[in-house]
Design an enzyme around this catalytic site. Structure first.
Site, PDB file in Angstrom:
ATOM      1  N   TYR A  35     -33.468 -23.686  -3.430  1.00 60.54           N
ATOM      2  CA  TYR A  35     -33.924 -25.406  -3.723  1.00 60.54           C
ATOM      3  C   TYR A  35     -32.911 -25.205  -1.988  1.00 60.54           C
ATOM      4  O   TYR A  35     -32.757 -24.511  -1.535  1.00 60.54           O
ATOM      5  CB  TYR A  35     -32.789 -25.971  -4.481  1.00 60.54           C
ATOM      6  CG  TYR A  35     -31.410 -25.374  -4.371  1.00 60.54           C
ATOM      7  CD1 TYR A  35     -30.695 -24.815  -4.619  1.00 60.54           C
ATOM      8  CD2 TYR A  35     -30.496 -26.696  -3.743  1.00 60.54           C
ATOM      9  CE1 TYR A  35     -29.701 -24.795  -4.600  1.00 60.54           C
ATOM     10  CE2 TYR A  35     -29.191 -26.533  -3.577  1.00 60.54           C
ATOM     11  CZ  TYR A  35     -28.833 -25.259  -4.365  1.00 60.54           C
ATOM     12  OH  TYR A  35     -27.476 -25.071  -4.162  1.00 60.54           O
ATOM     13  N   ARG A  54     -34.436 -22.718   6.403  1.00 59.20           N
ATOM     14  CA  ARG A  54     -33.846 -22.164   5.379  1.00 59.20           C
ATOM     15  C   ARG A  54     -34.510 -21.591   3.986  1.00 59.20           C
ATOM     16  O   ARG A  54     -34.831 -21.525   3.537  1.00 59.20           O
ATOM     17  CB  ARG A  54     -32.848 -22.997   5.707  1.00 59.20           C
ATOM     18  CG  ARG A  54     -31.363 -21.966   4.348  1.00 59.20           C
ATOM     19  CD  ARG A  54     -30.225 -23.157   4.472  1.00 59.20           C
ATOM     20  NE  ARG A  54     -29.974 -24.291   3.621  1.00 59.20           N
ATOM     21  CZ  ARG A  54     -29.168 -25.127   3.918  1.00 59.20           C
ATOM     22  NH1 ARG A  54     -27.990 -24.438   4.144  1.00 59.20           N
ATOM     23  NH2 ARG A  54     -29.450 -26.352   2.981  1.00 59.20           N
ATOM     24  N   HIS A 112     -37.787  -9.174 -16.270  1.00 63.54           N
ATOM     25  CA  HIS A 112     -36.320  -9.084 -14.660  1.00 63.54           C
ATOM     26  C   HIS A 112     -37.355  -8.964 -13.854  1.00 63.54           C
ATOM     27  O   HIS A 112     -37.436  -9.437 -13.071  1.00 63.54           O
ATOM     28  CB  HIS A 112     -35.814  -7.866 -14.916  1.00 63.54           C
ATOM     29  CG  HIS A 112     -34.598  -8.901 -15.875  1.00 63.54           C
ATOM     30  ND1 HIS A 112     -34.517  -8.633 -17.167  1.00 63.54           N
ATOM     31  CD2 HIS A 112     -33.045  -9.130 -15.610  1.00 63.54           C
ATOM     32  CE1 HIS A 112     -33.725  -9.341 -17.877  1.00 63.54           C
ATOM     33  NE2 HIS A 112     -33.377  -9.637 -16.702  1.00 63.54           N
ATOM     34  N   LYS A 157     -30.405 -19.348  -0.773  1.00 68.45           N
ATOM     35  CA  LYS A 157     -30.251 -20.947  -1.541  1.00 68.45           C
ATOM     36  C   LYS A 157     -30.724 -20.390  -2.722  1.00 68.45           C
ATOM     37  O   LYS A 157     -31.464 -21.613  -3.323  1.00 68.45           O
ATOM     38  CB  LYS A 157     -30.313 -22.572  -0.808  1.00 68.45           C
ATOM     39  CG  LYS A 157     -29.632 -23.588  -1.019  1.00 68.45           C
ATOM     40  CD  LYS A 157     -30.043 -24.405   0.130  1.00 68.45           C
ATOM     41  CE  LYS A 157     -29.484 -25.944  -0.085  1.00 68.45           C
ATOM     42  NZ  LYS A 157     -27.507 -26.053  -0.808  1.00 68.45           N
ATOM     43  N   GLU A 189     -16.305 -19.187   2.718  1.00 65.41           N
ATOM     44  CA  GLU A 189     -16.832 -20.077   2.502  1.00 65.41           C
ATOM     45  C   GLU A 189     -16.932 -21.358   1.406  1.00 65.41           C
ATOM     46  O   GLU A 189     -16.024 -20.467   1.046  1.00 65.41           O
ATOM     47  CB  GLU A 189     -18.486 -20.887   2.451  1.00 65.41           C
ATOM     48  CG  GLU A 189     -18.999 -19.547   1.131  1.00 65.41           C
ATOM     49  CD  GLU A 189     -20.883 -20.079   1.098  1.00 65.41           C
ATOM     50  OE1 GLU A 189     -20.873 -21.090   1.920  1.00 65.41           O
ATOM     51  OE2 GLU A 189     -21.180 -19.280   0.667  1.00 65.41           O
TER      52      GLU A 189
HETATM   53  C1  LIG Z   1     -22.043 -22.233  -0.895  1.00 63.33           C
HETATM   54  C2  LIG Z   1     -22.802 -23.480   0.212  1.00 63.33           C
HETATM   55  N1  LIG Z   1     -22.452 -23.321   1.301  1.00 63.33           N
HETATM   56  C3  LIG Z   1     -22.520 -23.810   2.050  1.00 63.33           C
HETATM   57  C4  LIG Z   1     -23.467 -25.250   1.785  1.00 63.33           C
HETATM   58  C5  LIG Z   1     -23.480 -26.427   3.204  1.00 63.33           C
HETATM   59  O1  LIG Z   1     -24.496 -26.028   3.393  1.00 63.33           O
HETATM   60  P1  LIG Z   1     -25.587 -27.652   4.062  1.00 63.33           P
HETATM   61  O2  LIG Z   1     -25.019 -27.744   5.051  1.00 63.33           O
HETATM   62  O3  LIG Z   1     -26.820 -27.370   4.646  1.00 63.33           O
HETATM   63  O4  LIG Z   1     -25.416 -28.847   3.220  1.00 63.33           O
HETATM   64  C6  LIG Z   1     -23.376 -25.614   0.668  1.00 63.33           C
HETATM   65  C7  LIG Z   1     -24.125 -27.225   0.551  1.00 63.33           C
HETATM   66  O5  LIG Z   1     -24.684 -27.322  -0.735  1.00 63.33           O
HETATM   67  C8  LIG Z   1     -23.709 -24.804  -0.132  1.00 63.33           C
HETATM   68  O6  LIG Z   1     -23.618 -24.662  -1.332  1.00 63.33           O
END
Ligand SMILES: Cc1ncc(COP(=O)(O)O)c(C=O)c1O
Length: 297
Positions: A35, A54, A112, A157, A189
């Site tokens: 997504y 991305r 799977h 993502k 993060e």
């Molecule tokens: C795990 C994670 N890290 C970092 C980000 C930040 O990404 P972006 O700056 O592209 O929104 C997100 C955004 O949802 C995220 O889910």
């Protein structure tokens, strides 16, 4: 009942309550999809090309064919944004919206294996984007820390977000805004944001690798730092450095850039948003304005 927001599902424009997918969609069964969340300011899809890049990387990692060209993705997103603006009384030039894009591998009986040849399921919707309240920007937010327990493919993502949901719950349970994750003593993060520290006036962030999602704000913050002669470095950051940092910041599409003023109930730096945050926030707002003025997507 879901609100009647405009959305797009597999080639058709419809409304959220009417959008239906198969129970055998692999996005539903396995979280086998990816997504994007694109912020939209005054109808301008902010950093759209970077979001598309991305999306392409995430799809390639999962060997899901990209069902649309960038031009087609843009067309779908812009049509939804315009339709949504029409639905509301707000001035579209002043609206802050977001576009959510999801692609799953498609529909098949449960297996799977990454079944080839399926038709990907494409879902796109738009809504208003709720940016952090001014009070949060003025006072900063509280975060808690936790050991990383998510998988080692955080750079994708993916819609498999159980790890993120469980990580976020740790902070939600104590009324904090985000959970800062540490893998073997080093910062990765947040549950749904990137984390930055300021050390001696320099912005430090974890490296672009498979342990973090490279937020679109990685590139943007680097540009703002370069413009304002603020040092910017990506390198492993030890837990002790985070706790001793002058400033700690979160970034994401919906948080933009947000100061963290408490971690695990201890103040960060002076316990209030710092000067580097103020510069980065101003730079961020200027970048939004410029993108809108130039209609530079
Ligand atoms: C795990 C994670 N890290 C970092 C980000 C930040 O990404 P972006 O700056 O592209 O929104 C997100 C955004 O949802 C995220 O889910």
């Amino acid at each position: 009942m879901l609100p009647a927001l405009p959305c797009y599902l597999n080639g058709e424009y419809t409304l959220l309550p009417d959008a239906k997918i198969s129970v055998m969609d692999r996005g539903f069964i396995f979280g086998d999809g990816i997504y994007e969340v694109v912020p939209v300011y005054g109808r301008c899809l902010f950093r759209f090309e970077q979001h598309m890049a991305r999306l392409e990387r995430s799809l390639a990692e999962l060997r899901i064919p990209n069902p649309h060209t960038r031009a087609q993705w843009r067309q779908i997103a812009e049509r939804l944004v315009a339709e949504h603006a029409r639905q509301t009384d707000a001035d579209p030039e002043k609206m802050e919206q977001m576009v959510y894009i999801q692609v799953s591998r498609g529909v098949a009986l449960r297996d799977h294996a990454m079944l080839p040849g399926l038709t990907p399921t494409v879902f796109v919707m738009t809504n208003v984007m709720k940016l952090p309240a001014p009070a949060l920007r003025e006072q900063g937010v509280a975060c808690v820390t936790a050991d990383e327990f998510r998988w080692q493919k955080a750079h994708i993502k993916s819609t498999s977000l159980l790890g993120a949901v469980m990580a976020r719950d740790i902070s939600a349970q104590v009324g904090a805004s985000e959970t800062l994750l540490f893998r073997e003593g080093f910062l990765s993060e947040g549950a749904s944001s990137n984390v930055w520290i300021v050390q001696d006036g320099k912005v430090l962030g974890p490296p672009r690798d498979h342990l973090v999602l490279e937020g679109i704000r990685y590139g943007l913050l680097e540009e703002i730092c370069n413009m304002h002669d603020i040092g910017f470095e990506l390198r492993p950051i030890a837990r002790a450095e985070v706790l001793a940092a002058d400033e700690v910041l979160l970034s994401s599409a919906t948080k933009e850039i947000l100061p963290v003023t408490r971690i695990d109930d201890q103040p960060v730096g002076q316990g209030q948003p710092g000067p580097v945050y103020a510069q980065l926030y101003a730079g961020y707002q200027a970048a939004k304005l410029q993108a809108r003025l130039r209609r530079q997507y």
